[in-house]
Design a protein around this motif. Structure first.
Motif, PDB file in Angstrom:
ATOM      1  N   UNK A 104      -0.851 -20.939 -20.809  1.00 58.54           N
ATOM      2  CA  UNK A 104      -1.334 -19.569 -20.931  1.00 58.54           C
ATOM      3  C   UNK A 104      -0.139 -18.685 -21.246  1.00 58.54           C
ATOM      4  N   UNK A 105      -0.404 -17.500 -21.784  1.00 59.07           N
ATOM      5  CA  UNK A 105       0.672 -16.587 -22.155  1.00 59.07           C
ATOM      6  C   UNK A 105       0.405 -15.228 -21.527  1.00 59.07           C
ATOM      7  N   UNK A 106       1.430 -14.694 -20.893  1.00 56.45           N
ATOM      8  CA  UNK A 106       1.386 -13.347 -20.336  1.00 56.45           C
ATOM      9  C   UNK A 106       2.244 -12.437 -21.193  1.00 56.45           C
ATOM     10  N   UNK A 107       1.778 -11.226 -21.416  1.00 51.51           N
ATOM     11  CA  UNK A 107       2.550 -10.212 -22.144  1.00 51.51           C
ATOM     12  C   UNK A 107       3.478  -9.498 -21.173  1.00 51.51           C
ATOM     13  N   UNK A 108       4.328 -10.274 -20.529  1.00 48.51           N
ATOM     14  CA  UNK A 108       5.278  -9.756 -19.532  1.00 48.51           C
ATOM     15  C   UNK A 108       6.584 -10.532 -19.676  1.00 48.51           C
ATOM     16  N   UNK A 109       7.695  -9.920 -19.260  1.00 44.90           N
ATOM     17  CA  UNK A 109       8.981 -10.636 -19.270  1.00 44.90           C
ATOM     18  C   UNK A 109       8.967 -11.812 -18.287  1.00 44.90           C
ATOM     19  N   UNK A 110       9.807 -12.794 -18.569  1.00 49.60           N
ATOM     20  CA  UNK A 110       9.857 -14.016 -17.768  1.00 49.60           C
ATOM     21  C   UNK A 110      10.116 -13.734 -16.280  1.00 49.60           C
ATOM     22  N   UNK A 111      11.018 -12.813 -15.964  1.00 50.91           N
ATOM     23  CA  UNK A 111      11.342 -12.521 -14.563  1.00 50.91           C
ATOM     24  C   UNK A 111      10.122 -11.977 -13.809  1.00 50.91           C
ATOM     25  N   UNK A 112       9.318 -11.164 -14.473  1.00 54.99           N
ATOM     26  CA  UNK A 112       8.114 -10.598 -13.859  1.00 54.99           C
ATOM     27  C   UNK A 112       7.082 -11.702 -13.601  1.00 54.99           C
ATOM     28  N   UNK A 145       9.445 -24.254  -2.442  1.00 52.86           N
ATOM     29  CA  UNK A 145      10.533 -25.228  -2.365  1.00 52.86           C
ATOM     30  C   UNK A 145      11.635 -24.919  -3.371  1.00 52.86           C
ATOM     31  N   UNK A 146      11.249 -24.449  -4.546  1.00 55.23           N
ATOM     32  CA  UNK A 146      12.206 -24.085  -5.598  1.00 55.23           C
ATOM     33  C   UNK A 146      11.728 -22.805  -6.264  1.00 55.23           C
ATOM     34  N   UNK A 147      12.665 -21.939  -6.556  1.00 46.02           N
ATOM     35  CA  UNK A 147      12.357 -20.710  -7.271  1.00 46.02           C
ATOM     36  C   UNK A 147      13.490 -20.443  -8.251  1.00 46.02           C
ATOM     37  N   UNK A 148      13.318 -20.965  -9.455  1.00 44.41           N
ATOM     38  CA  UNK A 148      14.309 -20.832 -10.510  1.00 44.41           C
ATOM     39  C   UNK A 148      13.718 -19.975 -11.626  1.00 44.41           C
ATOM     40  N   UNK A 149      14.545 -19.457 -12.533  1.00 40.89           N
ATOM     41  CA  UNK A 149      14.018 -18.597 -13.596  1.00 40.89           C
ATOM     42  C   UNK A 149      12.896 -19.235 -14.426  1.00 40.89           C
ATOM     43  N   UNK A 150      12.955 -20.542 -14.674  1.00 38.98           N
ATOM     44  CA  UNK A 150      11.931 -21.176 -15.510  1.00 38.98           C
ATOM     45  C   UNK A 150      11.087 -22.206 -14.766  1.00 38.98           C
ATOM     46  N   UNK A 151      11.211 -22.265 -13.441  1.00 38.70           N
ATOM     47  CA  UNK A 151      10.422 -23.226 -12.673  1.00 38.70           C
ATOM     48  C   UNK A 151      10.260 -22.759 -11.233  1.00 38.70           C
ATOM     49  N   UNK A 152       9.023 -22.843 -10.749  1.00 36.52           N
ATOM     50  CA  UNK A 152       8.719 -22.527  -9.345  1.00 36.52           C
ATOM     51  C   UNK A 152       7.913 -23.695  -8.800  1.00 36.52           C
TER      52      UNK A 152
END
Length: 133
Positions: free
Chosen positions: A35-43, A60-67
């Motif tokens: 799916x695609x969100x019209x929001x920045x990656x951090x948001x 357990x993990x919270x990284x910029x490109x993986x949670x």
């Protein structure tokens, strides 16, 4: 007295086994729909963390490109319910678009009482972000 100690030891051993029986979510294949969100990656990443927590997952993990999160095991009517792990992969498509793929993994122990949480996680993200494409 001996029965009490044995019962406590059995419960402790069972909890250790349950803790070690979690599955690791695997990233959906490149061609799998996302799916695609019209929001920045951090948001979007923050919304993923919030959606997992709202659905009872411990992060357990919270990284910029993986949670990644895991639901605690429960002993009840269905022995071994809970224990699912979920991964949320994010990929920036520009400054204001982020692609998301979600995958729930079930552990081998208690799989009967486990469920796929993908839809609930996406719904939680939609509530926070206002819907997706």
């Amino acid at each position: 007295m001996m029965k009490s100690i044995s019962a406590k030891a059995a419960v402790a051993a069972c909890m250790l086994v349950l803790a070690g029986c979690s599955a690791t979510p695997t990233k959906p294949s490149q061609g799998a729909p996302g799916i695609v969100y019209d929001k920045p990656e951090a948001t979007v990443q923050k919304a993923a963390v919030d959606a997992l927590a709202a659905n009872g997952f411990e992060i357990l993990k919270s990284e910029p490109e993986y949670v990644e999160g895991s639901r605690p095991h429960k002993i009840g009517v269905v022995v071994g319910s809970g224990g699912e792990s979920a991964g949320v992969w994010l990929s920036s498509l520009g400054s204001d678009k982020t692609s998301v793929k979600v995958n729930t993994a079930k552990s081998s122990f208690g799989i009967v009482g486990q469920k796929n949480w993908d839809k609930e996680i996406i719904a939680g993200m939609d509530n926070s972000l206002g819907g997706h494409q």
